[in-house]
Motif scaffolding. Structure first.
Motif, PDB file in Angstrom:
ATOM      1  N   THR A   1       0.822  -1.310  -0.222  1.00 19.24           N
ATOM      2  CA  THR A   1       0.392  -0.415  -0.135  1.00 19.24           C
ATOM      3  C   THR A   1       1.186   0.862   0.036  1.00 19.24           C
ATOM      4  N   ASP A   2       0.257   2.454  -0.309  1.00 16.89           N
ATOM      5  CA  ASP A   2       0.984   3.447  -0.309  1.00 16.89           C
ATOM      6  C   ASP A   2      -0.609   4.526   0.547  1.00 16.89           C
TER       7      ASP A   2
ATOM      8  N   LEU B   1      -9.440  -0.233 -10.052  1.00 17.66           N
ATOM      9  CA  LEU B   1      -8.449  -0.774 -10.955  1.00 17.66           C
ATOM     10  C   LEU B   1      -8.259  -1.987 -10.512  1.00 17.66           C
TER      11      LEU B   1
ATOM     12  N   GLY C   1       6.484  -0.205 -18.413  1.00 22.70           N
ATOM     13  CA  GLY C   1       5.951   0.538 -17.154  1.00 22.70           C
ATOM     14  C   GLY C   1       6.351   0.841 -16.702  1.00 22.70           C
ATOM     15  N   THR C   2       6.082   2.334 -15.963  1.00 21.32           N
ATOM     16  CA  THR C   2       6.311   2.673 -14.721  1.00 21.32           C
ATOM     17  C   THR C   2       5.608   3.515 -14.392  1.00 21.32           C
TER      18      THR C   2
ATOM     19  N   ALA D   1       2.728   2.447 -10.477  1.00 20.28           N
ATOM     20  CA  ALA D   1       3.159   2.455  -9.573  1.00 20.28           C
ATOM     21  C   ALA D   1       3.333   1.027  -8.863  1.00 20.28           C
ATOM     22  N   SER D   2       2.544   0.194 -10.158  1.00 18.48           N
ATOM     23  CA  SER D   2       3.391  -1.063 -10.113  1.00 18.48           C
ATOM     24  C   SER D   2       4.431  -1.206 -10.398  1.00 18.48           C
ATOM     25  N   GLY D   3       4.881  -1.203 -11.644  1.00 18.92           N
ATOM     26  CA  GLY D   3       6.292  -1.008 -12.291  1.00 18.92           C
ATOM     27  C   GLY D   3       7.010  -0.481 -11.646  1.00 18.92           C
TER      28      GLY D   3
ATOM     29  N   GLN E   1       7.278  -0.233  -7.700  1.00 20.21           N
ATOM     30  CA  GLN E   1       6.832  -0.885  -6.598  1.00 20.21           C
ATOM     31  C   GLN E   1       8.382  -2.559  -7.059  1.00 20.21           C
TER      32      GLN E   1
ATOM     33  N   THR F   1       6.781   7.579 -20.211  1.00 21.21           N
ATOM     34  CA  THR F   1       6.028   8.461 -19.626  1.00 21.21           C
ATOM     35  C   THR F   1       6.761   8.493 -17.769  1.00 21.21           C
TER      36      THR F   1
ATOM     37  N   LYS G   1      -0.894  12.990 -12.491  1.00 26.31           N
ATOM     38  CA  LYS G   1      -1.026  12.096 -12.720  1.00 26.31           C
ATOM     39  C   LYS G   1      -0.725  11.189 -11.135  1.00 26.31           C
TER      40      LYS G   1
ATOM     41  N   ILE H   1      10.853   5.243 -24.245  1.00 26.09           N
ATOM     42  CA  ILE H   1      10.186   4.785 -25.649  1.00 26.09           C
ATOM     43  C   ILE H   1       9.025   5.912 -25.827  1.00 26.09           C
TER      44      ILE H   1
ATOM     45  N   ALA I   1       3.855  -4.240 -17.055  1.00 21.21           N
ATOM     46  CA  ALA I   1       3.052  -3.232 -15.921  1.00 21.21           C
ATOM     47  C   ALA I   1       2.254  -2.184 -16.095  1.00 21.21           C
TER      48      ALA I   1
ATOM     49  N   ALA J   1      -0.102  13.600 -20.568  1.00 12.96           N
ATOM     50  CA  ALA J   1       0.161  12.310 -20.108  1.00 12.96           C
ATOM     51  C   ALA J   1      -0.507  10.921 -19.877  1.00 12.96           C
ATOM     52  N   HIS J   2      -1.250  10.402 -20.199  1.00 14.99           N
ATOM     53  CA  HIS J   2      -2.866   9.642 -19.883  1.00 14.99           C
ATOM     54  C   HIS J   2      -2.361   9.594 -18.792  1.00 14.99           C
TER      55      HIS J   2
ATOM     56  N   TRP K   1      -5.008   8.305 -15.552  1.00 10.73           N
ATOM     57  CA  TRP K   1      -6.112   7.508 -15.508  1.00 10.73           C
ATOM     58  C   TRP K   1      -7.387   7.429 -14.930  1.00 10.73           C
TER      59      TRP K   1
END
Ligand code: N01
Length: 538
Positions: A51-52, A138, A178-179, A181-183, A185, A203, A323, A345, A373, A486-487, A489
């Motif tokens: 968690t954060d 999510l 992918g960078t 929150a999941s990536g 961590q 990004t 974001k 990329i 991710a 910046a995409h 969600w």
């Protein structure tokens, strides 16, 4: 099977709702696609998942649980959170009401009986008066659509659907795409085991240090003794955290050095303390936001030895927090390792996966393992996967073709007794705190119906229109809309082809709670009730 209520999902929201329905004396079943409780915390078992929100506020305010449960870490890992949910479910004896391995495919309202008919993938069917969705914001993975996806011959994983078995990266060449929150961590953990890790970044993110640590007995005792204050602070905090406001804005501080001192304190406090205990106008005043963003970029430059890598990791061109900012542990430090490289990329999309890896910018990369991710079809993804039909067979998907339209993030016009626990346009905040309030509100709503012999309730189209406008207006007052570029969600901007709509109420937890109370105190103004004398109050 006929019950009073069907709840879809057995994560935090589903379990909390089952407990409430039990208190109300209603029969209920929760239908859960996974084979155990946890929702997000069942599926997202990637290395480093935690968690954060601080553990003592990422939980429910049941006094008996607060005293019995001992949090191990400041930010608990996936396994600890899942264990907590199981502990709560068992203490309240609601696990027996969960049907596992049941993925709901349709929910149709029957006008004649005023009941919902729910079906699942294996053909099971259920009917109920009250239909609750507890689907999580999510929970539907963003399927990577890279060309050649099937051709890669190595191992492929997705953070949001991680296998239960341990994945061994030892001696392997690994790619993480992918960078978010999941990536962020997973990357430091994978880097420790892999022979080489290559991170593909579209990004860069603003990553705050979590400053995670184990809790000791003294601290646990202090928290256990102060839960009433913890919850009182959380309910009054914009993000549902037991923190005070910073009590200052950009203009209250005379010079940059003093601002940096304040940012440094927030940085050392860790995670969201950096957002909420530095400046209260961080997402309102561009100057405040720019100062925070530059502070973080300086931290990146100070941490990452290679200046070119530090620059690639430095977010620019979108406001901090537009974001969702993640918390990390050793994230930037990981890029100092000899076995880690970063590939930008942003200008060269991944062209294709190949049999041995992937190609981008005209260059081939070879891997044994690729980890996606790549995030989620957020907020509306799960509900849109269910064929939901309300009065007169109207499809929710059709009604929401331009984006979701709800009242309070709970109901949609034409869908009687369908209640979303933290659906689209509910408050964006520490989720268990929001769930608790929404479930209490739903309990009040059901009591109200029972007292008056009402059979069903649904929001009026006017209430839905007003709420949708309010949600968009509040969002527009902040710096957050710039996240679309910046995409982000928050708007569905990370999912190709998805209609853009503000997916959350950003007026803060306390503001949302006031809105909920206002409606309930006014006999649920904004809702239409239908009277059904034949169905007596229970
Ligand atoms: O997903 P994300 P996430 N080509 O959408 C990239 C919560 N959460 O799973 O930024 C290349 O944030 C994408 O790039 P870009 C938390 O609320 C919480 O990481 O779109 N790259 C991005 O880098 C969080 O916000 C916790 O340019 C592609 C990444 O994949 C939310 O879940 C932990 C791509 C996706 O990042 C989502 O986080 C984990 C493509 N085609 C998650 N498509 C905690 O509480 C996507 N990307 C700690």
């Amino acid at each position: 099977m006929d019950t009073d209520a069907v709840v879809v999902g057995a994560g935090f929201a589903g379990i909390r709702m089952l407990i409430e329905l039990q208190k109300l004396g209603l029969t209920a079943v929760a239908l859960e696609a996974g084979s155990d409780l946890g929702g997000t915390w069942y599926w997202n078992r990637y290395p480093g998942a935690r968690t954060d929100s601080e553990s003592w506020s990422y939980c429910f305010p049941f006094p008996e649980i607060e005293q019995a449960w001992n949090w191990v870490e400041r930010y608990p890992g996936q396994e600890e959170v899942q264990r907590y949910i199981g502990f709560v479910a068992d203490r309240f004896d609601v696990r027996r009401n969960v049907r596992f391995g049941q993925r709901v495919t349709s929910a149709h309202y029957d006008d004649a009986s005023a009941r919902w008919a729910i079906t699942t993938e294996d053909g099971s069917s259920f009917t109920c008066t009250y239909f609750f969705t507890a689907l999580g914001h999510l929970s539907v993975p963003q399927e990577p659509t890279f060309p050649g996806r099937g051709s890669f011959r190595g191992e492929v994983y997705q953070t949001s659907q991680w296998p239960k078995e341990k994945v061994d990266f030892t001696g392997k060449r690994v790619a993480v795409i992918g960078t978010g929150a999941s990536g962020i961590q997973a990357i430091p953990h994978i880097a420790q085991a892999a022979e080489h890790l290559t991170v593909f970044q579209r990004t860069p993110n603003y990553v705050m240090p979590a400053q995670n640590h184990d809790l000791d007995d003294d601290f646990r005792r202090t928290i256990k003794d102060s839960y009433p204050e913890v919850w009182s602070m959380a309910r009054n905090h914009v993000f549902g955290f037991p923190m005070g406001p910073a009590g200052r804005t950009y203009d209250d501080v005379a010079d940059d050095a003093e601002r940096d001192r304040i940012f440094e304190e927030g940085w050392q406090a860790g995670g969201f303390h950096f957002v909420f205990e530095t400046f209260d106008d961080l997402i309102l005043d561009q100057r405040s936001n720019d100062a925070a963003a530059e502070f973080i970029r300086k931290k990146i430059r100070d941490t990452v030895h290679d200046p070119a890598t530090a620059e690639l990791l430095s977010p620019r061109g979108y406001p901090y927090v537009s974001k969702r900012p993640p918390s990390g542990t050793n994230y930037y430090e990981t890029f100092n390792r000899d076995n880690v490289s970063l590939v930008d990329i942003s200008q060269n999309a991944i062209e294709t996966l190949t049999e041995t890896g992937l190609r981008t910018g005209g260059q081939d990369y070879e891997f044994d393992v690729i980890v996606f991710a790549t995030g989620f079809d957020a907020v509306t993804g799960a509900i849109s996967k269910i064929d939901i039909r309300g009065e007169h067979g109207v499809e929710l998907k059709e009604q929401w073709s331009g984006g979701p339209e709800t009242f309070l993030g709970i109901g949609s016009a034409g869908f009687p007794n369908m209640f979303m626990i933290c659906g689209p346009q509910s408050a964006y905040a520490n989720i268990p705190v929001i769930i608790e309030k929404v479930v209490e509100w739903l309990s009040r709503a059901i009591e109200h119906m029972r007292e008056h012999g009402y059979q069903s309730m649904q929001p009026t189209p006017q209430a839905v229109e007003g709420w949708t406008k309010l949600v968009a207006d509040i969002f527009g007052m902040t710096l957050l809309p710039a996240g679309e570029s910046a995409h982000s969600w928050y708007l569905g901007a990370n999912t190709p082809g998805k209609p853009r709509r503000v997916l959350f109420y950003f007026g803060g937890a306390a503001g949302y709670f006031q809105e909920l109370d206002k409606v309930a105190d006014a006999d649920f103004e904004g809702f239409d009730f239908s009277q059904a004398p034949a169905v007596a109050a229970r």
